[in-house]
Design a protein around this motif. Structure first.
Motif, short mmCIF file in Angstrom:
data_model
loop_
_atom_site.label_atom_id
_atom_site.label_comp_id
_atom_site.label_asym_id
_atom_site.label_seq_id
_atom_site.Cartn_x
_atom_site.Cartn_y
_atom_site.Cartn_z
N UNK A 69 4.81 14.59 0.39
CA UNK A 69 4.90 15.75 0.82
C UNK A 69 2.75 15.15 0.95
N UNK A 70 2.03 14.10 0.31
CA UNK A 70 0.97 13.87 0.28
C UNK A 70 0.69 11.95 -0.02
N UNK A 71 0.03 11.55 1.12
CA UNK A 71 -0.19 10.15 1.01
C UNK A 71 -1.51 9.47 0.21
N UNK A 72 -1.62 9.12 -0.82
CA UNK A 72 -2.42 8.43 -1.11
C UNK A 72 -3.10 8.11 -0.39
N UNK A 73 -4.69 7.22 -0.18
CA UNK A 73 -5.79 5.89 0.77
C UNK A 73 -5.70 5.10 -0.15
N UNK A 74 -4.38 4.05 0.26
CA UNK A 74 -4.08 2.61 -0.79
C UNK A 74 -3.78 1.87 0.50
N UNK A 75 -4.61 2.16 1.52
CA UNK A 75 -4.33 0.99 2.41
C UNK A 75 -2.84 0.58 2.84
N UNK A 76 -2.99 -0.31 3.37
CA UNK A 76 -1.56 -0.47 4.72
C UNK A 76 -0.44 -0.67 3.60
N UNK A 77 0.88 -0.55 3.50
CA UNK A 77 1.32 -0.34 2.87
C UNK A 77 3.46 -0.71 3.31
N UNK A 78 3.81 -1.09 2.88
CA UNK A 78 5.57 -0.55 3.39
C UNK A 78 6.73 -0.05 2.25
N UNK A 79 7.02 0.97 3.12
CA UNK A 79 7.84 2.35 2.65
C UNK A 79 9.17 1.86 3.55
N UNK A 80 9.87 1.83 2.26
CA UNK A 80 11.37 1.90 2.85
C UNK A 80 12.24 3.11 2.29
N UNK A 81 13.13 3.23 3.43
CA UNK A 81 14.06 4.48 3.55
C UNK A 81 15.44 3.60 2.20
N UNK A 82 15.50 4.95 0.99
CA UNK A 82 15.95 4.28 -0.49
C UNK A 82 17.52 4.76 0.42
N UNK A 95 5.65 0.33 8.14
CA UNK A 95 4.61 -0.30 8.36
C UNK A 95 3.75 0.94 8.15
N UNK A 96 3.24 1.13 7.19
CA UNK A 96 2.54 2.22 7.26
C UNK A 96 1.14 2.01 6.72
N UNK A 97 -0.45 1.99 7.57
CA UNK A 97 -2.26 2.32 7.36
C UNK A 97 -2.38 3.82 6.74
N UNK A 98 -1.88 3.77 5.40
CA UNK A 98 -2.21 5.00 4.66
C UNK A 98 -4.38 5.45 4.51
#
Length: 292
Positions: free
Chosen positions: A213-226, A233-236
């Motif tokens: 629900x809430x993304x933390x601000x940790x910069x650029x991260x790669x998320x994978x749909x399990x 790639x998301x820029x948080x």
């Protein structure tokens, strides 16, 4: 043969849930679920004051005297856990994953059920039916259910709630209490939900993680749909992206809640970083108030 680690985990769940059942939920389960249905008991001769609609016309015709049907409160319930074991359930940003929370929650209710002499069954599913354990009584049976929920390795990774609801409708004929446990990240299942909610006392249990629900601000991260393996790639660090992420998550959850409301399906919302025992107590209280 199960591992020592798993045996220890099951024992820990058993101790915690048994204590909760005896100390906190004593009486709550019975007052909420018992007496939800009536079953035929016998016929007796009509007496002044009996309602006309209770007359058994077949027996009355055969004997030449008016008889009425008598019913008694159902004393034995069938409780079925319909549990989503798709790959997205293995996620958890806190101490436990969504699947672990689901297993413990089911264990808590299962021990409450057998304490009241009810039968308990399990259907585990992904995009297919993975496991069906028919309803039975007894502590050893419940421990088997918990063991399967904790260590079963599913063949599928995706989610098909509609097919699971259809399957339950085919194998569970007697009206029962059904807990549908999932994160509900799944294709549309409105129609099978509507059909099954008319046949059973259906309760939806959604399990979510705060990071969904809430993304933390940790910069650029790669998320994978399990469930699909798709990477993104998301820029948080972008406030706009974080706000859109939360908005979409809340819209999806509201759509699911509306689906439950439209079909008069009770809903229990669990979070991986929250005590599910409190959520269950609140549910029992809400349901108890509704009965009076």
């Amino acid at each position: 043969m199960i591992s020592k680690e798993l045996a220890k985990k099951i024992r820990k769940i058993q101790i915690y849930t048994s204590k909760a059942v005896n100390d906190v939920l004593a009486g709550e389960y019975e007052s909420v679920f018992k007496g939800r249905g009536m079953q035929f008991d016998e016929v007796r001769e009509y007496q002044p004051g009996d309602e006309i609609r209770t007359i058994d016309w077949n027996v009355t015709a055969r004997t030449g005297h008016p008889y009425v049907k008598q019913y008694v409160e159902e004393r034995e319930l069938t409780v079925v856990f319909l549990v989503d074991l798709s790959a997205s359930g293995s996620f958890g940003s806190s101490e436990k994953t969504k699947n672990e929370i689901a297993a413990e929650f089911c264990a808590l209710l299962a021990f409450s059920a057998i304490k009241n002499n009810d039968k308990v069954g399990l259907i585990a599913f992904t995009d297919r039916i993975e496991l069906f354990i028919p309803p039975k009584k007894g502590v050893s049976h419940v421990l088997r259910l918990i063991r399967e929920l904790l260590c079963f390795t599913p063949q599928g990774t995706r989610t098909d709630i509609g097919s699971a609801l259809d399957y339950l409708g085919r194998v569970i004929h007697k009206r029962g209490v059904v807990f549908l446990v999932s994160d509900f990240i799944a294709p549309d299942f409105k129609k099978p939900l509507r059909v099954l909610s008319k046949r059973h006392d259906l309760i939806a249990v959604s399990v979510s993680d705060p990071r969904e629900i809430i993304l933390p601000d940790v910069g650029l991260i790669e998320l994978e749909d399990a469930e699909t393996g798709q990477l993104v790639l998301i820029d948080t660090g972008s406030q706009k992206i974080r706000e859109n992420y939360s908005r979409l998550a809340r819209e999806r959850q509201e759509s699911i809640r509306e689906n439950f409301r439209a079909n008069s399906v009770d809903h229990i919302k669990l979070l991986t970083d929250h005590d599910y025992l409190l959520d269950l107590i609140h549910f029992f209280k809400r349901r108890e108030r509704r009965r009076h």
